[in-house]
Write a protein that holds these residues in place. Structure first.
Motif, short mmCIF file in Angstrom:
data_model
loop_
_atom_site.label_atom_id
_atom_site.label_comp_id
_atom_site.label_asym_id
_atom_site.label_seq_id
_atom_site.Cartn_x
_atom_site.Cartn_y
_atom_site.Cartn_z
N ARG A 1 -36.33 -28.71 31.97
CA ARG A 1 -35.03 -27.89 32.22
C ARG A 1 -33.54 -28.46 32.06
O ARG A 1 -33.71 -29.44 32.99
CB ARG A 1 -35.08 -27.12 33.46
N VAL A 2 -33.25 -28.25 31.48
CA VAL A 2 -31.61 -28.99 31.24
C VAL A 2 -30.08 -28.01 32.53
O VAL A 2 -30.75 -26.83 32.22
CB VAL A 2 -31.04 -29.18 30.29
N ASN A 3 -29.62 -29.37 32.68
CA ASN A 3 -28.69 -28.07 33.25
C ASN A 3 -28.00 -27.74 32.77
O ASN A 3 -26.57 -28.75 31.97
CB ASN A 3 -27.99 -29.21 35.02
N TYR A 4 -26.85 -26.87 33.31
CA TYR A 4 -25.52 -27.48 32.39
C TYR A 4 -24.24 -27.33 32.66
O TYR A 4 -24.65 -27.95 33.87
CB TYR A 4 -25.29 -25.02 32.80
N PRO A 5 -23.61 -28.31 31.65
CA PRO A 5 -22.46 -28.44 31.91
C PRO A 5 -21.81 -28.28 32.85
O PRO A 5 -21.67 -27.03 33.55
CB PRO A 5 -21.50 -28.47 30.35
N ARG A 6 -20.94 -29.25 33.45
CA ARG A 6 -20.07 -28.93 34.88
C ARG A 6 -18.51 -28.62 33.89
O ARG A 6 -17.79 -28.45 34.77
CB ARG A 6 -20.24 -29.92 35.66
N ASN A 7 -18.20 -29.06 32.60
CA ASN A 7 -16.88 -29.63 32.54
C ASN A 7 -16.76 -28.80 30.71
O ASN A 7 -17.86 -29.30 30.44
CB ASN A 7 -16.02 -30.87 32.72
N LEU A 8 -15.53 -28.69 29.84
CA LEU A 8 -16.12 -28.82 28.89
C LEU A 8 -16.15 -29.85 27.91
O LEU A 8 -17.06 -29.43 26.98
CB LEU A 8 -14.21 -28.08 28.52
N SER A 9 -15.60 -31.00 27.95
CA SER A 9 -16.37 -32.18 27.93
C SER A 9 -17.84 -31.94 27.72
O SER A 9 -18.11 -32.79 27.14
CB SER A 9 -15.30 -33.15 28.07
#
Length: 99
Positions: free
Chosen positions: A80-88
């Protein structure tokens, strides 16, 4: 905690309950634009966090409604992949995992 309708224009979210089968998208009570139904695991940023809402908009517009995303590590093994924390990070995430 339940599924949420979010308005990217007003940067608001409204809980819609736990039964996904009976959920519908509705119009925002503030601006009247169509809201987007997202997974119950979505944690909305504060209204003032414009960069976080830009990230949410990028993800949603590319089909990621905060559902689980998995990456195949080897045949039959998924992580399972974690969702990103910032726009980049979100830009790379979309590039890598968009179907």
């Amino acid at each position: 905690m339940g599924y949420k309708n979010i308005c990217l224009e007003c940067r608001t979210s409204y809980s819609k309950g736990n039964d996904y089968e009976n959920q519908t998208e509705s119009n925002c009570p503030q601006c009247g634009k169509k809201m987007i139904l997202v997974n119950h695991k979505f944690k909305p940023p504060k209204k003032s966090e414009s960069k976080s809402w830009e990230m949410v908009k990028l993800l949603v517009e590319n089909g990621f409604k905060f559902q689980a995303v998995y990456e195949q590590i080897e045949k039959g093994v998924y992580l399972r992949v974690n969702y990103p924390r910032n726009l980049s990070e979100a830009k790379g995430f979309v590039k890598k995992y968009k179907p």
